[in-house]
Design a protein around this motif. Structure first.
Motif, PDB file in Angstrom:
ATOM      1  N   ARG A 312       0.562  -1.097   0.007  1.00  0.00           N
ATOM      2  CA  ARG A 312       0.066   0.068  -0.235  1.00  0.00           C
ATOM      3  C   ARG A 312       1.313   1.455   0.013  1.00  0.00           C
ATOM      4  NH1 ARG A 312      -3.714  -1.385   5.324  1.00  0.00           N
ATOM      5  NH2 ARG A 312      -1.998  -1.744   5.887  1.00  0.00           N
ATOM      6  N   LEU A 315       2.036   7.267   2.094  1.00  0.00           N
ATOM      7  CA  LEU A 315       1.465   8.353   1.777  1.00  0.00           C
ATOM      8  C   LEU A 315      -0.057   8.262   2.593  1.00  0.00           C
ATOM      9  CD1 LEU A 315       2.761  11.393   2.842  1.00  0.00           C
ATOM     10  CD2 LEU A 315       2.301  11.762   0.139  1.00  0.00           C
ATOM     11  N   SER A 316      -0.691   9.038   3.113  1.00  0.00           N
ATOM     12  CA  SER A 316      -2.320   8.971   3.473  1.00  0.00           C
ATOM     13  C   SER A 316      -3.020   9.831   2.087  1.00  0.00           C
ATOM     14  CB  SER A 316      -2.846   9.819   4.759  1.00  0.00           C
ATOM     15  OG  SER A 316      -2.389  10.796   4.879  1.00  0.00           O
ATOM     16  N   ASN A 317      -1.773  10.337   1.831  1.00  0.00           N
ATOM     17  CA  ASN A 317      -2.615  11.405   0.560  1.00  0.00           C
ATOM     18  C   ASN A 317      -3.244  11.019  -0.557  1.00  0.00           C
ATOM     19  OD1 ASN A 317      -0.759  13.432   2.720  1.00  0.00           O
ATOM     20  ND2 ASN A 317      -2.265  14.945   2.057  1.00  0.00           N
ATOM     21  N   SER A 319      -4.377   7.772  -1.255  1.00  0.00           N
ATOM     22  CA  SER A 319      -5.326   7.032  -0.884  1.00  0.00           C
ATOM     23  C   SER A 319      -6.438   7.787  -1.050  1.00  0.00           C
ATOM     24  CB  SER A 319      -5.218   6.040   0.556  1.00  0.00           C
ATOM     25  OG  SER A 319      -3.478   5.820   0.848  1.00  0.00           O
ATOM     26  N   PRO A 321      -9.982   8.559  -1.256  1.00  0.00           N
ATOM     27  CA  PRO A 321     -11.344   9.098  -0.044  1.00  0.00           C
ATOM     28  C   PRO A 321     -12.720   7.884  -0.725  1.00  0.00           C
ATOM     29  CG  PRO A 321     -10.771  10.864  -1.452  1.00  0.00           C
ATOM     30  CD  PRO A 321      -9.914  10.114  -2.554  1.00  0.00           C
ATOM     31  N   ASP A 375      -5.148  18.773   0.890  1.00  0.00           N
ATOM     32  CA  ASP A 375      -3.926  18.913   0.133  1.00  0.00           C
ATOM     33  C   ASP A 375      -3.579  20.049   0.063  1.00  0.00           C
ATOM     34  OD1 ASP A 375      -4.519  16.075   0.203  1.00  0.00           O
ATOM     35  OD2 ASP A 375      -5.768  16.270  -1.687  1.00  0.00           O
ATOM     36  N   SER A 382       6.437  11.032   3.040  1.00  0.00           N
ATOM     37  CA  SER A 382       6.907  10.067   4.349  1.00  0.00           C
ATOM     38  C   SER A 382       8.071  10.169   3.855  1.00  0.00           C
ATOM     39  CB  SER A 382       6.004   9.047   4.432  1.00  0.00           C
ATOM     40  OG  SER A 382       4.789   9.419   4.899  1.00  0.00           O
ATOM     41  N   TYR A 452       0.886  10.354  -6.709  1.00  0.00           N
ATOM     42  CA  TYR A 452       2.327   9.453  -5.926  1.00  0.00           C
ATOM     43  C   TYR A 452       3.171   8.367  -6.127  1.00  0.00           C
ATOM     44  CZ  TYR A 452       3.600   6.370  -2.174  1.00  0.00           C
ATOM     45  OH  TYR A 452       4.145   5.256  -1.501  1.00  0.00           O
ATOM     46  N   GLU A 574       4.348  13.827   6.656  1.00  0.00           N
ATOM     47  CA  GLU A 574       3.570  13.367   7.198  1.00  0.00           C
ATOM     48  C   GLU A 574       4.018  12.189   8.593  1.00  0.00           C
ATOM     49  OE1 GLU A 574       0.592  10.025   5.590  1.00  0.00           O
ATOM     50  OE2 GLU A 574      -0.284  11.830   4.900  1.00  0.00           O
ATOM     51  N   THR A 575       4.970  11.563   7.756  1.00  0.00           N
ATOM     52  CA  THR A 575       5.523  10.338   8.986  1.00  0.00           C
ATOM     53  C   THR A 575       7.176  10.427   8.734  1.00  0.00           C
ATOM     54  OG1 THR A 575       3.703   9.274   8.576  1.00  0.00           O
ATOM     55  CG2 THR A 575       5.559   8.164   8.749  1.00  0.00           C
TER      56      THR A 575
END
Length: 586
Positions: A312, A315-317, A319, A321, A375, A382, A452, A574-575
């Motif tokens: 996966r 980075l959550s951005n 993904s 929604p 965003d 990350s 991404y 982010e991470t």
């Protein structure tokens, strides 16, 4: 029962075997002889071809059909000869012959009067066939086509001549119809590339030339190649080899860990060299190549990884929604469906012709507003990295990975020559414009809008980062001079393992009490923060990095942008997981 066993049985019984049994036994023997004859028995020379073109005082010599590795970059060699009395500025540009031909990899070179310049341009391995264009003011452009040589086995790169390689290993060149153990590309030691990108894609690099015949700057990049995860084979180790490869242990050993990579030395005979090179070039799986394996946009992982890991995005951005989209779609369907029917009965059909486009416009504006609100226009990232601190030489050896996402493409990214930006393997749509004139400048395509991206990074960079030990009686203290906030870590001191305190950059603090049963704290810390996500991409670097701490050694986790070469790009993190190992300094 096999034919050989049946024939032996007839002989034991003292009777003559039937003619059919003899015929079968002869056929089996002939098949075995044919198999042995077709078995691999040497190497294939994949150095390539040479072609020259002259335009005015400029003579351009191109090397085509050269061997390329399975990942990273393959280095295209161009030799420039200026027979005139004036210096010539030259622009060398390569572009893919197929796919997105707007991308390019280039280098600007100045060739002095009556000067010969050997230049290298690293090209992504996804470019199998390229178009070369050489431009110089006042001269007609030179345009040629070149292609790379691919091999199904792990290719080998050799620094030295063919005769030196055969003398050191005992291997010989195979015939055109014979099956080789591996394919190899030979480089002249004095003209070998000085960029780390030209070597980092090869799993095995062999140095067969005498140590004194290899220039110092070539040794420097070969040392960086081994430290960042490559396997360097030295067939003729000299007495001063540890001066050229300073991380080697003092005790002589055939195979030595060297940072993230290894150094192999042929200490006994050429047969030892042959077995080392054959073993390092055959049977390498895709997921074993390199210390960093970034994930492509289409998630084209090899089967073993797909079966056991979860690829996966990091980075959550990135993904989608799905829940919010379903809510918006449901609301839109209710408005333009039953809502339109209700409005048509109350206001007439004309109102529907006005309402449906208006609702569509409002929905699109709401989606745009939501994207900007969540965003924004910043670059999101990350970042994960593993770093060895070489305090004696004031440098840091780093292998890491960054995941990127942005609504708008950022500006160009500049990286030093001693670092390499690694794209996902065999992924054409993840390529960017590359300028290798002074280090690496990555232009358009590095991070397309709303896309991404993952890029791997390896580097050997100057660094004054350190962890300072201050002994004050029975309570030793440490000062954080690592350049970022220290979140947690451990240090082995006086035979015991102590916990490092959380410290901001420049701050001092007392060490924790000795751990009662510490075990391998490095492996514990690595496993805690690098799971199946980032750990999957860095799995080949985790084994050497997770070794137990020696006396005076420490491992720490830092936050922030970290020591990656791309940390200069403004972004919202982010991470961030940055693990650093080194020796405490007094």
């Amino acid at each position: 029962m096999t034919s050989v066993a049946m024939l032996s049985l007839w002989l034991l019984l003292g009777t003559s075997p039937p003619p059919a049994a003899v015929a079968v036994e002869q056929a089996v023997a002939e098949a075995e002889d044919a198999t042995e004859a077709n078995a691999p028995n040497g190497y294939r020379d994949a150095t390539g071809t040479v072609d020259s073109v002259t335009e005015g005082p400029l003579r351009v010599t191109m090397h085509g059909a050269v061997l390329k590795p399975q990942r990273g970059y393959w280095a295209a060699q161009v030799v420039l000869n200026n027979s005139g009395s004036q210096a010539l500025p030259v622009r060398i540009a390569f572009s893919p012959a197929y796919g997105d031909t707007s991308r390019s990899a280039m280098r600007h070179v100045e060739v002095g009067p009556r000067q010969r310049v050997v230049t290298w341009v690293p090209l992504p391995v996804a470019w199998h066939s390229v178009t070369l264009r050489v431009d110089s003011p006042g001269l007609k452009p030179i345009v040629e086509s070149l292609y790379a040589d691919s091999d199904r086995f792990e290719p080998v790169l050799s620094v030295g001549t063919v005769s030196e390689f055969e003398t050191s290993t005992g291997l010989t060149k195979t015939g055109e119809r014979d099956e080789p153990y591996f394919s190899i590309r030979f480089l002249d030691a004095k003209d070998a590339p000085r960029e780390l990108a030209a070597y980092v894609g090869f799993q095995l690099v062999v140095v067969t030339a005498e140590a004194a015949a290899v220039p110092a700057d070539v040794w420097a990049v070969l040392e960086a190649y081994a430290a960042t995860g490559g396997t360097l084979v030295v067939t003729r180790p000299s007495r001063d080899l540890r001066e050229r490869l300073p991380l080697l242990p003092e005790a002589a050993s055939t195979q030595s860990q060297y940072g993230f990579g290894q150094v192999w030395r042929c200490l006994e005979s050429k047969f030892e060299c042959e077995s080392l090179i054959r073993g390092g070039s055959v049977g390498i799986e895709a997921y074993q190549r390199g210390v960093v394996i970034p994930l492509g946009m289409t998630q084209r992982w090899v089967a073993p990884l797909m079966q056991t890991k979860d690829p996966r995005p990091l980075l959550s951005n990135a993904s989608t929604p799905v829940g919010r989209f379903l809510l918006v779609i449901t609301a839109f369907a209710l408005v333009v469906g039953p809502g339109a029917w209700w409005l048509a009965r109350r206001r007439g059909p004309v109102s529907v012709l006005i309402m449906v486009p208006a609702v569509s416009v409002v929905t699109c504006l709401a989606l745009i507003f939501w994207s900007v609100l969540v965003d924004g226009f910043a670059v999101h990232t990350s970042r994960y990295s593993l770093t060895w601190l070489d305090g004696a030489r004031a440098r840091a050896v780093t292998a890491g990975l960054s995941a990127w996402y942005a609504n708008l493409s950022p500006d160009a990214l500049h990286l030093p020559a001693s670092s390499v930006l690694l794209p996902p393997p065999d992924l054409d749509d993840a390529l960017a414009d590359l300028d290798w004139t002074a280090g690496l400048t990555v232009g358009d395509g590095f991070l397309p809008p709303r896309t991404y991206r993952e890029w791997g990074e390896v580097a050997v960079l100057p660094s004054r980062a350190r962890l300072v030990l201050k002994r004050e009686g029975d309570a030793p203290r440490v000062q954080n001079a690592l350049g970022a906030r220290l979140e947690e870590g451990y240090v082995r001191l006086d035979g015991t393992v102590r916990r490092l305190p959380a410290l901001s950059d420049g701050e001092e603090g007392a060490l924790g009490a000795p751990e009662p049963e510490p075990g391998n704290v490095a492996d514990t810390l690595v496993g805690r923060h690098l799971g199946d996500g980032a750990g999957l991409r860095l799995s080949n670097a985790l084994t050497p990095f997770s070794a137990d701490l020696s006396e005076g050694g420490f491992i720490a986790r830092l936050s922030g942008q970290g020591p990656l070469p791309s940390s200069g790009m403004p972004s919202e993190v982010e991470t961030a997981v940055h693990l650093v190992r080194g020796e405490v300094r007094p």
